[in-house]
Design an enzyme around this catalytic site. Structure first.
Site, short mmCIF file in Angstrom:
data_model
loop_
_atom_site.label_atom_id
_atom_site.label_comp_id
_atom_site.label_asym_id
_atom_site.label_seq_id
_atom_site.Cartn_x
_atom_site.Cartn_y
_atom_site.Cartn_z
N LYS A 72 28.14 42.08 53.07
CA LYS A 72 27.87 43.10 52.38
C LYS A 72 26.35 43.09 51.82
CE LYS A 72 29.84 42.94 47.48
NZ LYS A 72 30.86 42.51 46.99
N SER A 147 34.38 44.61 44.89
CA SER A 147 33.14 45.56 45.09
C SER A 147 32.61 45.28 46.59
CB SER A 147 32.09 44.92 44.31
OG SER A 147 31.96 43.98 44.89
N SER A 171 36.52 40.69 44.24
CA SER A 171 36.05 42.02 45.09
C SER A 171 36.05 40.86 46.54
CB SER A 171 34.28 41.47 44.95
OG SER A 171 33.59 42.51 43.50
N1 GLN Z 1 36.22 44.25 39.69
C1 GLN Z 1 35.57 43.64 39.57
C2 GLN Z 1 34.31 44.13 38.86
O1 GLN Z 1 34.01 44.78 38.78
C3 GLN Z 1 35.16 42.42 40.97
C4 GLN Z 1 33.55 42.80 40.81
C5 GLN Z 1 33.47 41.94 42.35
O2 GLN Z 1 34.39 40.35 42.20
N2 GLN Z 1 32.25 41.41 42.40
O3 GLN Z 1 34.23 42.63 38.07
#
Ligand code: GLN
Length: 454
Positions: A72, A147, A171
């Protein structure tokens, strides 16, 4: 195709000389060439010649030697551009490696490239990126989740054997669930976060994404452990997780907090038919999870992103996406004098309540099962156009980060032709148990073997 094999199966072929890393890297590159233009998974792909040279010089020291993976783009990589999917960091080329990257390099794994994501980790669909949305390999009219969407899609589309994602509030698990692969959110501190671009520092975690649980266990034992460069990394001993993935299912007590949907119910049924016992539990604070998370995470991110002021790091602050601006504003508001007690402090108090809920539940059961997400992968545009819906999609994922506990996401079926996943959550440092249960499940089901037709 060699990319359908598990990591341990590939390692056997490498050692017998039947397959070489060069062949497998070439398979990744062919799949990338064919499908990346449509799926938009990569932000940065490494040079082909460089990759093939690296593949030819692999020494087979570990099971990950010569195994291609993707990262990532939230991790810094020496001499390789690192963007966090934001134009704010468009030209940032770090001069050091994140600890997880260093460890994988030392293990001989081959980094294919850096994958697309919601910028700064802000989002659950990999649409909030300055590099265009990632598309789901199972249906290109849908998102890959986020994400770590590019990371999950790359494994699902066989562009790499595994990926390293990042999980602050789902994410790793959400895109794993929506792309039909397995992913682990580790216990807070299990893996060093040195070199991970911070989203919300009390929630962030580094973890593996792969086709199956056995692969995850192999990766985790190599990347976990204390690191003097991350004061929050845990000194706890790192088990050789992959050594013994067996467990007698009759010894497992599964906590179920609410009525489950068909596929997840079936998954629990499978474990019960093997001998596991179901325990009714309740997590009364679950209804406050999303509001708590969406105060804590934005508060921390508004502080973390303060460093991208264009002087120390970053190009131009006006380059933050709408979603990031929204979070910076919510966070700054929640932390400001006058509102701090009503919002940030209250959220911290509820955080303690959520931890207490879990502690109470784990007195009665060993693990808790719940869905990854309330729906299958959404259509492109659906979440990015509706910020509230976007937050609510995180309902089942955020409590584990709030409590710091680990959670394993694995595929358990299909709905509307799209993969569905479930989570096995456990107490702090219960990764070994989660792997055992997940592995037993994958011994008697084939959902993790399904792959998109590309
Ligand atoms: N969807 C969650 C957020 O937007 C998770 C994001 C993540 O785990 N980086 O905060």
């Amino acid at each position: 195709m060699n990319l359908d094999l598990s990591i341990s199966q590939l390692a056997v072929k490498y050692r017998s000389g039947e397959v070489t890393p060069e062949v497998v890297v070439n398979e990744c590159l062919e799949n990338i060439e064919r499908n990346n233009p449509e799926l938009n998974i990569f932000i940065t792909l490494r040079d082909k010649q460089e990759l093939l040279d690296e593949a030819r010089s692999v020494k087979f020291d570990t099971l990950l030697s010569g195994v291609p993976y993707v990262l990532k783009d939230a991790y810094v990589t020496k001499n390789i551009r690192t963007t966090s999917a934001s134009n704010v960091l468009n030209n940032y080329v770090p001069d050091y490696d994140a600890t997880v990257v260093r460890k994988l390099k030392e293990a001989g794994a081959i980094l294919i490239g850096k994958t697309n994501m919601d910028a700064w980790g802000h989002g659950g669909s990999s649409e909030n990126t300055d590099f265009g949305p990632v598309k789901n390999p199972w249906d290109q009219t849908r998102v890959a989740g986020g994400s770590s969407g590019g990371a999950a899609a790359a494994v699902s589309a066989r562009m790499a054997m595994f990926a390293i994602g990042e999980d602050t509030g789902g994410s790793i698990r959400n895109p794993a669930g929506w792309c039909g692969i397995s992913g682990l959110k580790v216990t807070y501190g299990r893996v060093s976060r040195y070199g991970a671009i911070a989203y919300a520092s009390s929630l962030d975690s580094v973890g593996p994404m792969a086709k199956n649980v056995e692969d995850l266990s192999l990766i985790l034992e190599l990347i976990a452990g204390q690191d003097k460069l991350d004061a929050t990394s845990s000194p706890n001993n790192v088990p050789i997780y992959s050594k013994n993935l067996n467990i007698a299912p009759s010894t497992i007590k599964i906590g179920v907090p609410f009525e489950l949907d068909s596929q997840i119910k079936e998954a629990v049924g499978k474990l019960v038919s093997m001998g596991a016992q179901i325990i009714d539990i309740s997590l009364p604070m679950l209804k406050y999870a999303v509001s708590t998370y969406y105060l804590l995470a934005p508060s921390e991110t508004s502080s973390n992103l303060g460093r991208y002021d264009g002087i120390r790091f970053g190009q131009d602050r006006s380059n933050f996406t709408q979603e990031s601006m929204r979070r910076i504003m919510i966070g700054t508001y929640a932390l400001s004098a006058g509102y701090y007690d009503a919002y940030y402090k209250k959220a911290q108090q509820v955080r303690t309540k959520i931890i207490e809920d879990y502690n109470k539940a784990f007195e009665k059961c060993d693990v808790i099962i719940m869905p990854v997400a309330p729906t299958v992968a959404t259509k492109l545009g659906e979440l990015i156009s509706d910020p509230i819906k976007n937050m609510l999609a995180d309902l089942y994922m955020v409590t584990t980060n709030i409590a710091g506990i680990p959670s394993l996401a694995i595929p358990c079926g299909f709905e509307e032709g799209m993969p569905v996943g479930f989570q096995i959550q456990g107490p702090m440092f219960s990764e070994e148990l989660l792997f055992k249960i997940g592995h037993q499940y994958q011994q008697v089901t084939d959902w993790h073997k399904a792959k998109p037709n590309l």
